[in-house]
Design a protein around this motif. Structure first.
Motif, PDB file in Angstrom:
ATOM      1  N   PRO A  97     -31.617  -5.235   9.244  1.00  0.00           N
ATOM      2  CA  PRO A  97     -30.594  -5.099   8.199  1.00  0.00           C
ATOM      3  C   PRO A  97     -29.272  -4.568   8.739  1.00  0.00           C
ATOM      4  CG  PRO A  97     -32.679  -4.282   7.378  1.00  0.00           C
ATOM      5  CD  PRO A  97     -32.858  -4.539   8.854  1.00  0.00           C
ATOM      6  N   ILE A  98     -29.366  -3.636   9.685  1.00  0.00           N
ATOM      7  CA  ILE A  98     -28.158  -3.069  10.287  1.00  0.00           C
ATOM      8  C   ILE A  98     -27.460  -4.110  11.153  1.00  0.00           C
ATOM      9  CG2 ILE A  98     -27.297  -1.279  11.844  1.00  0.00           C
ATOM     10  CD1 ILE A  98     -29.684   0.464  10.921  1.00  0.00           C
ATOM     11  N   VAL A  99     -28.263  -4.873  11.908  1.00  0.00           N
ATOM     12  CA  VAL A  99     -27.707  -5.907  12.787  1.00  0.00           C
ATOM     13  C   VAL A  99     -27.059  -7.020  11.974  1.00  0.00           C
ATOM     14  CG1 VAL A  99     -28.320  -7.708  14.460  1.00  0.00           C
ATOM     15  CG2 VAL A  99     -29.295  -5.417  14.688  1.00  0.00           C
ATOM     16  N   PHE A 100     -27.782  -7.506  10.952  1.00  0.00           N
ATOM     17  CA  PHE A 100     -27.246  -8.602  10.138  1.00  0.00           C
ATOM     18  C   PHE A 100     -26.012  -8.171   9.345  1.00  0.00           C
ATOM     19  CE2 PHE A 100     -31.711 -10.564  10.077  1.00  0.00           C
ATOM     20  CZ  PHE A 100     -31.383 -11.480  11.069  1.00  0.00           C
ATOM     21  N   ALA A 101     -26.018  -6.926   8.842  1.00  0.00           N
ATOM     22  CA  ALA A 101     -24.870  -6.436   8.067  1.00  0.00           C
ATOM     23  C   ALA A 101     -23.600  -6.406   8.914  1.00  0.00           C
ATOM     24  CB  ALA A 101     -25.169  -5.047   7.514  1.00  0.00           C
ATOM     25  N   ALA A 102     -23.786  -6.212  10.222  1.00  0.00           N
ATOM     26  CA  ALA A 102     -22.636  -6.193  11.133  1.00  0.00           C
ATOM     27  C   ALA A 102     -22.274  -7.586  11.636  1.00  0.00           C
ATOM     28  CB  ALA A 102     -22.928  -5.272  12.318  1.00  0.00           C
ATOM     29  N   GLY A 103     -23.041  -8.599  11.170  1.00  0.00           N
ATOM     30  CA  GLY A 103     -22.763  -9.967  11.580  1.00  0.00           C
ATOM     31  C   GLY A 103     -23.140 -10.268  13.011  1.00  0.00           C
ATOM     32  N   LEU A 104     -24.168  -9.559  13.536  1.00  0.00           N
ATOM     33  CA  LEU A 104     -24.559  -9.718  14.932  1.00  0.00           C
ATOM     34  C   LEU A 104     -25.842 -10.521  15.064  1.00  0.00           C
ATOM     35  CD1 LEU A 104     -23.824  -6.046  16.064  1.00  0.00           C
ATOM     36  CD2 LEU A 104     -22.351  -8.055  16.314  1.00  0.00           C
ATOM     37  N   SER A 105     -26.140 -10.980  16.275  1.00  0.00           N
ATOM     38  CA  SER A 105     -27.323 -11.794  16.531  1.00  0.00           C
ATOM     39  C   SER A 105     -28.552 -10.913  16.703  1.00  0.00           C
ATOM     40  CB  SER A 105     -27.121 -12.629  17.802  1.00  0.00           C
ATOM     41  OG  SER A 105     -28.326 -13.253  18.194  1.00  0.00           O
ATOM     42  N   PRO A 106     -29.721 -11.338  16.155  1.00  0.00           N
ATOM     43  CA  PRO A 106     -30.950 -10.549  16.314  1.00  0.00           C
ATOM     44  C   PRO A 106     -31.634 -10.771  17.654  1.00  0.00           C
ATOM     45  CG  PRO A 106     -31.415 -12.506  15.030  1.00  0.00           C
ATOM     46  CD  PRO A 106     -29.927 -12.509  15.291  1.00  0.00           C
ATOM     47  N   ASN A 107     -31.149 -11.706  18.449  1.00  0.00           N
ATOM     48  CA  ASN A 107     -31.810 -12.067  19.695  1.00  0.00           C
ATOM     49  C   ASN A 107     -31.087 -11.408  20.860  1.00  0.00           C
ATOM     50  OD1 ASN A 107     -33.163 -13.248  21.803  1.00  0.00           O
ATOM     51  ND2 ASN A 107     -32.376 -15.297  21.471  1.00  0.00           N
TER      52      ASN A 107
END
Length: 472
Positions: free
Chosen positions: A289-299
């Protein structure tokens, strides 16, 4: 308490709860908090996650119970416990070398694992400094650019002096608890740090529900798309189930030796595997959730924790405080695992040479520290040193990567594979039945898994690890 062969009193867990928490602490570590989110990110999310859960049930749990019952029957260090089970089954005592391989694996993993623990300490210190300089309000590292935050990690690992010192500090903390014994030290880590770990994990996850992209995370982790369940994804899920439970390092054999006869190993193994899986899933719900909220890649592999997340903490309110809490949580998990890893060779030295616990754990610390410093320097001044380059699969790898590959792809899978064969085919069935705590159809199903499915799956992990071109 139990009696050793010499008739002296053997230290043990004070309660079933202590054993369960210690065993969960052994399993829960950087594999759950770093490897699982990274693997899920690299392998398509939901398809990987669903198959991973299935693999924990069908492969991880049977081997976990197998290791524990060997230790409980032997009531000794891992090699001696294997020897006793083999002896009582009328089989060759050479099977003890399976556990000796596990002891070796635990020692090597401890050596480089504490390097990663030192990295966590570095980020704890970094977030403490940032919290004092910028305060609670606003994102983390408000005075730094994105590039500067992402550059923290490569700058840290290239600084051999800093990483070596932090490695030895983390190793010293581990020694402090192991030297104090099972009930006086190892158990205390579990009883205090594991509840604190769960509080922090749940707290940050709840924060993600309101302050992060939780809806996107749930879709990513739990939407099953059959077309993404390819051969490589399935093998990655099998491997993650195996590594997540820390199998193949004789850890659960060692911890099982301290368990009383009144504990049902089948039930407790199920609790341990369930808790470990829950932590892995919560780690995904905590991080993404923190990664996606910042618009970053999960990989992102290790970069997901040490580069992507610090960057993400820049973008969220209270980022310094949330980041500090996150890395303290990771530090707790890393410490409970490193304590378990150190206990394996320490218990072997105590049983084999009759040294005191203080001397045995001190010896392990000295040698693990020496190897650990080489691993710490391998990302800096010793980056050009490739100790196992004469084997093709280790070509171009520094000390840290080589030790990780050696244990993760060779010695640990071999140890787990031979353990499942030993329990399923070699050990006396009555002996195994008397220890596993299972009955009826559940016992029949478990025996099928440990005799057939587990050896096949573990052999596949070993084969693909050594010959990755098989799935290309």
């Amino acid at each position: 308490m139990a009696l050793t062969q010499s008739g002296s009193t053997r230290d043990g867990w004070s309660s079933r709860t202590a054993f369960i928490l210690a065993a969960i602490g052994s399993a829960v570590g950087l594999g759950n908090l770093v490897r699982f989110p990274a693997e899920a990110g690299a392998n398509g999310g939901g398809a990987f996650v669903m198959f991973y859960i299935l693999c924990v049930i069908l492969i991880g749990l049977p081997v976990l119970l197998s290791e524990t019952l060997i230790g409980r029957h032997g009531q000794a260090a891992a090699p001696e416990s294997f020897r006793k089970v083999a002896e009582h089954s009328g089989k060759s005592t050479a099977w003890e070398h399976v556990a000796s391989l596990g002891v070796f694996s635990a020692f090597v993993v401890l050596s480089f694992y504490c390097v990663l623990g030192g990295w966590v300490l570095y980020y704890i210190g970094t977030f403490v400094g940032d919290l004092f300089s910028t305060g609670v309000v606003g994102g983390a590292f408000s005075d730094s650019t994105v590039a500067e935050v992402e550059a923290l990690f490569p700058a840290m690992i290239s600084d051999g002096i800093t990483t070596s010192i932090l490695d030895l500090v983390f190793l010293g903390i581990t020694l402090f608890f192991v030297a104090r014994g099972v009930s006086g030290g190892i158990e205390k880590v579990a009883l205090y740090l594991m509840p604190a770990f769960f509080v922090l994990l749940v707290g940050i996850t709840i924060y993600g529900m309101f302050g992060g992209a939780m809806g996107q995370t749930v879709d990513y982790l739990f939407t099953f798309e059959p077309e993404k369940l390819t051969g490589p994804v399935m093998l990655a899920a099998v491997g993650q189930a195996f590594f997540s439970l820390s199998l193949g390092v004789a850890g659960m054999v060692t911890y099982g030796a301290y368990v009383g006869r009144n504990v049902n190993l089948g039930v407790t193994s199920g609790i341990i595997a369930s808790a470990d899986t829950m932590v892995a899933l919560l780690a995904g719900l905590c991080i993404f959730p923190i990664v996606f909220a910042a618009g970053l890649s999960p990989n992102g592999g290790l970069g997901l924790m040490f580069q992507t997340l610090p960057h993400a903490f820049q973008e969220i309110p209270g980022g310094s405080l949330i980041g500090l809490a996150f890395f303290i949580m990771v530090g707790f998990a890393a410490l409970t695992s490193s304590v378990a890893l150190m206990e394996v060779p320490t218990a072997w030295i105590i049983d084999r040479f009759r040294f005191t616990r203080a001397v045995a754990s001190g010896m392990v610390t000295v040698f693990a520290g020496a190897l650990g410093v080489l691993c710490a320097l391998s990302t800096g001044v010793l980056a050009g040193f490739h100790p196992l380059a004469f084997f093709p699969m280790f070509e171009g790898m520094g000390m840290l990567d080589a030790m990780d590959t050696l244990t993760g792809k060779i010695t640990m899978p071999i140890g787990a594979l031979l353990t499942s064969i030993f329990v399923g085919w070699i050990a006396n069935k009555r002996l195994v039945d008397s220890e596993n705590g299972l009955g009826g159809a559940l016992h029949v199903f478990w025996r099928f898994l440990v005799c057939w499915l587990c050896p096949i799956a573990l052999a596949a992990i070993l084969l693909v690890g050594v010959f990755p071109s098989f799935i290309e």
